[in-house]
Design a protein around this motif. Structure first.
Motif, PDB file in Angstrom:
ATOM      1  N   MET A 188       3.497   6.304   6.535  1.00  0.00           N
ATOM      2  CA  MET A 188       2.369   7.214   6.335  1.00  0.00           C
ATOM      3  C   MET A 188       2.658   8.595   6.923  1.00  0.00           C
TER       4      MET A 188
ATOM      5  N   SER B  63      -2.046  11.461   8.899  1.00  0.00           N
ATOM      6  CA  SER B  63      -2.747  10.175   8.899  1.00  0.00           C
ATOM      7  C   SER B  63      -2.566   9.462  10.230  1.00  0.00           C
TER       8      SER B  63
ATOM      9  N   LYS C  27       0.807  -1.218   0.000  1.00  0.00           N
ATOM     10  CA  LYS C  27       0.000   0.000   0.000  1.00  0.00           C
ATOM     11  C   LYS C  27       0.844   1.275   0.000  1.00  0.00           C
TER      12      LYS C  27
ATOM     13  N   SER D  50       2.065   3.105  -2.290  1.00  0.00           N
ATOM     14  CA  SER D  50       1.698   4.147  -3.266  1.00  0.00           C
ATOM     15  C   SER D  50       0.490   4.957  -2.817  1.00  0.00           C
ATOM     16  N   TYR D  51      -0.323   4.419  -1.899  1.00  0.00           N
ATOM     17  CA  TYR D  51      -1.488   5.171  -1.407  1.00  0.00           C
ATOM     18  C   TYR D  51      -1.614   5.021   0.111  1.00  0.00           C
TER      19      TYR D  51
ATOM     20  N   ASP E 236      -1.298   7.085   2.448  1.00  0.00           N
ATOM     21  CA  ASP E 236      -1.953   8.167   3.181  1.00  0.00           C
ATOM     22  C   ASP E 236      -3.446   8.274   2.900  1.00  0.00           C
ATOM     23  N   GLU E 237      -3.983   7.399   2.062  1.00  0.00           N
ATOM     24  CA  GLU E 237      -5.430   7.383   1.839  1.00  0.00           C
ATOM     25  C   GLU E 237      -6.076   6.581   2.954  1.00  0.00           C
ATOM     26  N   PHE E 238      -6.787   7.262   3.833  1.00  0.00           N
ATOM     27  CA  PHE E 238      -7.257   6.648   5.074  1.00  0.00           C
ATOM     28  C   PHE E 238      -8.165   5.448   4.803  1.00  0.00           C
ATOM     29  N   GLY E 239      -9.038   5.565   3.829  1.00  0.00           N
ATOM     30  CA  GLY E 239      -9.985   4.490   3.551  1.00  0.00           C
ATOM     31  C   GLY E 239      -9.329   3.242   2.994  1.00  0.00           C
ATOM     32  N   ARG E 240      -8.390   3.419   2.049  1.00  0.00           N
ATOM     33  CA  ARG E 240      -7.735   2.274   1.416  1.00  0.00           C
ATOM     34  C   ARG E 240      -6.434   1.875   2.101  1.00  0.00           C
ATOM     35  N   GLY E 241      -5.700   2.858   2.568  1.00  0.00           N
ATOM     36  CA  GLY E 241      -4.370   2.588   3.075  1.00  0.00           C
ATOM     37  C   GLY E 241      -4.281   2.248   4.543  1.00  0.00           C
TER      38      GLY E 241
END
Length: 405
Positions: free
Chosen positions: A185, A189, A135, A137-138, A140-145
């Protein structure tokens, strides 16, 4: 190539692990021989022999892990096996498990008792390291990462808490937090995650109290640590005798095998309170010997994490080092009265087949990560080209610098 690989192993780390295990085996015999006879009716060397068998099995597992490429654990099938296997094993405890120490967390197989919760610690470490590796590459995306691995970790902790085994659940939670903080992260985050965890803790606390998940025995441990001498015949009994053992050792101790508190005064002398026996028989020097070796292993692990160019290897090293550090602090905090007694063994030293087997597997994995890292540094190329095929190593290292250092 074989010669280069052999040169890349960290033999100082291996020697420290061997010294801890050998010293622990000697102290298991010294601290358990009276308990084995008077309390259980066994031969004096009963626990020594069982610990020796566990160490032999652990030694074999250690050897396998130091030569098995750690990045193989990134395979999707292995990760699925680890995640679903951990959940299934923990659920099975409610049907085929048996209770010990107030928690239904053991499974009997062929005359041996296995504590699956010990191995779940390493499962969580491998899972989180693999997930955050993929993960990057993403991240810092709270929902996916952030949320998916967090949900799995919380689920595991809940299954362990229901047993109830609060010590193991707390260790898993703390290991997870350490790995998340070092996952690369961004700070914002991490703040969101901490806020979410605090909110969950506030909401769950009343439920835990109202549902009575704490048994009378577990609640008494809080009473014992706050006023042990006021409850010397009850909740404070073990802690007071731990103080007596530690206080009577002095600088050099009473001599190996000459301790008094293991004669029935300290019921868990070979498990939770083995360091108290070490203090009594070998004094401050014996305690320092153990603490120096444990600290060396922990710092070596974090040093490997800093040097590793691979996010998966870095997070494995962080998780394993954190596990040893957290367990050591909880155990030492319990026998010195700084923390409630939780039944957490002292790594490498306390009696326990499941514990020693887990530690040897984990140490083999750590030595393996160290070898791959040293090989890359020394010969300026990866031993396994897969290390450079993740496509996210450079990005991870930029974020990792602020997280780990």
């Amino acid at each position: 190539m074989v010669k280069k690989i052999l040169k890349s192993y960290d033999y100082s780390l291996i020697i420290a692990i061997v010294l801890l295990c050998c010293f622990g085996l000697v102290m298991v015999y010294s601290s358990s021989m009276i308990t084995a006879v008077s309390r259980f009716g066994y031969e004096p060397d009963h626990f020594f022999q069982r610990q020796k068998l566990a160490l032999l099995a652990g030694g074999l597992a250690f050897f396998i892990m130091i030569i098995f490429p750690y990045r193989a654990f990134l395979h999707d099938k292995i990760i699925k096996l680890i995640t679903f296997g951990s959940i299934i094993v923990l659920i099975s405890l409610f049907f085929i498990g048996h209770a010990a120490g107030g928690a239904q967390s053991w499974i009997s197989i062929g005359g041996f008792s296995i504590q699956p919760g010990e191995f779940v610690k390493l499962s969580v470490i491998i899972y989180l390291a693999a997930v955050y590796d993929k993960k990057q590459s993403y991240i810092d995306e709270f929902g996916r990462g952030v949320l998916p691995p967090l949900i799995f970790t919380v689920l595991i902790c809940l299954f362990v808490v229901i047993q109830p085994d609060f010590g193991t659940a707390f260790i898993i939670a703390m290991i997870s937090i350490c790995m998340i903080l070092c996952s690369g992260m961004a700070f914002k985050s991490i703040v969101k995650l901490i806020a979410l965890l605090l909110l969950a803790g506030v909401l769950m606390a009343p439920i835990v109290i109202m549902k009575g998940l704490f048994s009378d025995e577990q609640l008494s441990r809080f009473v014992g640590v706050t006023d042990p001498f006021g409850n010397i015949e009850g909740a404070g009994y073990q802690l007071v005798n731990s103080f007596y053992a530690i206080g009577s050792g002095g600088l050099k101790g009473l001599g190996l095998g000459q301790g008094v508190q293991k004669y029935g005064y300290l019921p868990e002398s070979h498990t939770d309170f083995i360091m108290a026996v070490i203090a009594e028989e070998l004094g401050i020097l014996g305690v320092l010997f153990v603490l120096i070796l444990l600290t060396f292993v922990i710092l070596k692990g974090f040093s490997v994490a800093r040097k590793c160019q691979d996010p998966f290897g870095t997070l494995l090293a962080v998780g394993i080092s954190s596990m040893i550090a957290i367990q050591s602090m909880i155990n030492l905090g319990g026998l010195t009265g700084l923390l409630p007694i939780t039944g957490v063994p002292l790594p490498f030293i306390s009696y326990g087949g499941s514990s020693i087997l887990l530690l040897m597997i984990s140490m083999g994995l750590l030595v393996n990560v160290s070898m791959f890292t040293t090989y890359r540094e020394t010969y300026k190329k990866p031993l396994n080209q897969e290390v450079d095929q993740t496509g996210n190593v450079k990005q991870f290292k930029r974020n990792q610098t602020s997280s780990i250092r």
